[in-house]
Design a protein around this motif. Structure first.
Motif, PDB file in Angstrom:
ATOM      1  N   CYS A  27       0.867  -1.182   0.000  1.00 42.60           N
ATOM      2  CA  CYS A  27       0.000   0.000   0.000  1.00 42.60           C
ATOM      3  C   CYS A  27       0.902   1.230   0.000  1.00 42.60           C
ATOM      4  O   CYS A  27       1.746   1.382   0.889  1.00 42.60           O
ATOM      5  CB  CYS A  27      -0.896  -0.026   1.237  1.00 42.60           C
ATOM      6  N   PRO A  40      -2.208  -4.831  -1.646  1.00 41.46           N
ATOM      7  CA  PRO A  40      -3.199  -3.759  -1.719  1.00 41.46           C
ATOM      8  C   PRO A  40      -4.214  -3.979  -2.829  1.00 41.46           C
ATOM      9  O   PRO A  40      -4.027  -4.820  -3.715  1.00 41.46           O
ATOM     10  CB  PRO A  40      -2.342  -2.524  -2.026  1.00 41.46           C
ATOM     11  N   GLU A  60      -3.520   0.559  -2.767  1.00 44.71           N
ATOM     12  CA  GLU A  60      -3.947   1.049  -1.453  1.00 44.71           C
ATOM     13  C   GLU A  60      -4.629  -0.089  -0.705  1.00 44.71           C
ATOM     14  O   GLU A  60      -5.422  -0.833  -1.274  1.00 44.71           O
ATOM     15  CB  GLU A  60      -4.917   2.227  -1.592  1.00 44.71           C
ATOM     16  N   CYS A  61      -4.331  -0.202   0.588  1.00 45.06           N
ATOM     17  CA  CYS A  61      -4.983  -1.210   1.428  1.00 45.06           C
ATOM     18  C   CYS A  61      -6.478  -0.882   1.552  1.00 45.06           C
ATOM     19  O   CYS A  61      -6.926   0.185   1.151  1.00 45.06           O
ATOM     20  CB  CYS A  61      -4.319  -1.264   2.800  1.00 45.06           C
ATOM     21  N   HIS A  65      -8.113   2.813   0.833  1.00 41.27           N
ATOM     22  CA  HIS A  65      -8.940   2.859  -0.375  1.00 41.27           C
ATOM     23  C   HIS A  65     -10.430   2.991  -0.070  1.00 41.27           C
ATOM     24  O   HIS A  65     -11.115   3.828  -0.652  1.00 41.27           O
ATOM     25  CB  HIS A  65      -8.679   1.597  -1.204  1.00 41.27           C
TER      26      HIS A  65
END
Length: 114
Positions: A27, A40, A60-61, A65
């Motif tokens: 991420c 991610p 993004e994790c 997110h």
């Protein structure tokens, strides 16, 4: 109807490979915060509410997110440990982690993209 038909054509083979590499990475906001959250999700960056491109993607994790906390964690503890979520507070997210352009530059650097 394809998942991608709302704003973009289906990804090319190279774009799919990019997204696979992102999903197997970290991420980007967590990395900026000094954390190492693996695997991610793909976040397509937007312009005018539409996805820009499959090449304008950042890992993004779930927290960063979509504001989904880790199992057993409260929203407050997630925010304290990982910083603001993009979904909950875009302004604070960008103040903490940079603009979408800056996040994309970090992601591309991680992938070795010129």
């Amino acid at each position: 109807m394809s998942f991608y038909s709302r704003s973009l054509p289906a990804p090319t083979k190279a774009q799919r490979a990019r997204m696979d590499a992102i999903k197997n990475g970290v991420c980007i906001p967590c990395l900026i915060r000094g954390k190492r959250t693996l695997f991610p999700e793909i976040n397509h960056l937007l312009s005018g509410g539409l996805r820009i491109s499959h090449d304008a993607t950042v890992g993004e994790c779930q927290w960063h997110h979509r504001r989904i906390p880790n199992d057993g964690w409260s929203f407050d503890s997630m925010r304290e440990m990982y910083g603001p979520s993009r979904l909950c507070s875009p302004r604070e997210f960008h103040a903490a982690f940079g603009t979408d352009k800056e996040l994309l530059e970090v992601q591309n650097e991680m992938l070795g993209v010129l």
